[in-house]
Scaffold this active site. Structure first.
Site, PDB file in Angstrom:
ATOM      1  N   LYS A   1     -21.399  17.602   6.585  1.00  0.00           N
ATOM      2  CA  LYS A   1     -20.452  17.807   7.677  1.00  0.00           C
ATOM      3  C   LYS A   1     -20.371  16.599   8.595  1.00  0.00           C
ATOM      4  O   LYS A   1     -19.298  16.277   9.119  1.00  0.00           O
ATOM      5  CB  LYS A   1     -20.852  19.051   8.485  1.00  0.00           C
ATOM      6  CG  LYS A   1     -19.900  19.393   9.613  1.00  0.00           C
ATOM      7  CD  LYS A   1     -18.512  19.694   9.082  1.00  0.00           C
ATOM      8  CE  LYS A   1     -17.545  20.046  10.208  1.00  0.00           C
ATOM      9  NZ  LYS A   1     -16.172  20.251   9.702  1.00  0.00           N
TER      10      LYS A   1
ATOM     11  N   SER B   1       0.817  -1.198   0.000  1.00  0.00           N
ATOM     12  CA  SER B   1       0.000   0.000   0.000  1.00  0.00           C
ATOM     13  C   SER B   1       0.861   1.262   0.000  1.00  0.00           C
ATOM     14  O   SER B   1       1.528   1.556  -0.980  1.00  0.00           O
ATOM     15  CB  SER B   1      -0.960  -0.042   1.190  1.00  0.00           C
ATOM     16  OG  SER B   1      -2.121   0.685   0.912  1.00  0.00           O
TER      17      SER B   1
END
Length: 331
Positions: A204, A152
């Site tokens: 949000k 990764s």
């Protein structure tokens, strides 16, 4: 075999020590017959030690004993080295420390090549890219080599180097992204907790674990993952000269070193000794001397790969917290 540079350094130190001893004896002592003479002996010894230290510094400057810098990236990668989000993950690698070491090696006139030791399952995205950029701008040959795990974010970093080496049993790959969140809404309802929303902006609180995801929020979070994945594929494609479609076809799998080599995810299989021989050929010298560069400030405790790193690489890949709301993003 002792290189000519080492011989010159040794000769400089020996001459410096002899000169210091002669000066010290001439100044402070002939025969230690009195307490004053004994004090002179002690001062003479101190003078010799100071002279040796000074001569050693001069020798290091005139005849450097190294020409290759080694910088290590071990454990999960984060900005400041804080522990990873998973409780079993090892202590993280501070990306800023690694970048500082690479830049310091680049500024060192003695250093002609960079060895980037990778033993990491990945980490946060931007810190990983900072290390990749530091390796890419290094002025000289750069070789990344995987020890146990180069997955990764580790592979993200390797894409900034000229070559990637691995061992037959190294774990390589995991070119992908995953997002996750804990859905605790049912549990909250059972224990009598309710979620009241006070927010400016529709998204949000997207990913907050105390409420169910709405379809628009799910699409929004998935778009973030897709954007990170596109960037990851682009970095690897450009740095490793691989087709984007080939990278996507790996579906974030991990591979052992031998299979990764067959797929051209790795350039060479070999030991550390063989890497040094390759660098000696590239630098047109009989042998190279590697200096391990350490951060100039103390690192937090770092844990080697072992079983934890392997398990972390298999299950997590790059692990980073997207924000404080509970949605975790990993590539």
């Amino acid at each position: 075999m002792i290189g000519s540079g080492n011989v010159d350094r040794l000769a400089t130190v020996v001459l410096g020590g002899i000169a210091s001893a002669v000066v010290a004896i001439a100044l402070f002592v002939v025969y230690p017959e009195t307490l004053t003479d004994l004090l002179g002996v002690l001062i003479a010894i101190a003078t010799v030690l100071v002279g040796l230290r000074f001569a050693g510094n001069v020798a290091d400057s005139l005849f450097p004993a190294y020409d290759v810098a080694e910088v290590a990236v071990e454990g999960p990668i984060s900005r400041d080295g804080g522990g990873g989000p998973l409780p079993t993950s090892p202590g993280a690698t501070p990306a800023d420390d690694v970048v500082e070491q690479i830049d310091r090696a680049d500024d060192d006139d003695n250093v002609r090549a960079l060895l980037l030791k990778l033993n990491t399952p990945g980490g946060e995205v931007v810190p990983s890219d900072d290390i990749r950029l530091a390796a890419k701008r290094f002025d000289g040959p750069t070789i990344a080599y995987a020890t146990d795990v180069c997955a990764s974010g580790g592979y993200w970093i390797a894409s900034g180097c000229d070559e990637l080496w691995a061992r037959d049993g190294s774990i390589v790959g995991s070119i992908g992204v995953i997002g996750s969140r804990v859905n605790a809404s049912d549990l909250a309802e059972k224990v009598g907790l309710s979620y009241e929303r006070f927010a400016a902006g529709d998204y949000k609180d997207a990913g907050t674990p105390l409420k169910e995801l709405e379809e628009e929020e799910r699409e929004y979070l998935q778009s973030l993952i897709d954007d990170y994945y596109d960037t990851f594929v682009e970095r690897v494609s450009d740095g490793r000269d691989l087709e984007p479609e080939f990278i996507r076809d790996t579906e974030a799998r991990i591979y052992l070193g031998e299979e990764a080599y067959d797929m051209e995810l790795v350039d060479h299989l070999g030991t550390r000794r063989e890497i040094e021989d390759e660098l000696a050929d590239q630098l047109d010298t009989d042998e190279v001397v590697v200096e391990e560069f350490e951060p100039e400030r103390p690192l937090m405790a770092r844990v080697g790969a072992g079983a934890q790193s392997v398990a972390y690489a298999l299950g997590a890949g790059i692990a980073g917290v997207a924000d404080e709301r509970g949605f975790r993003l990993r590539t």
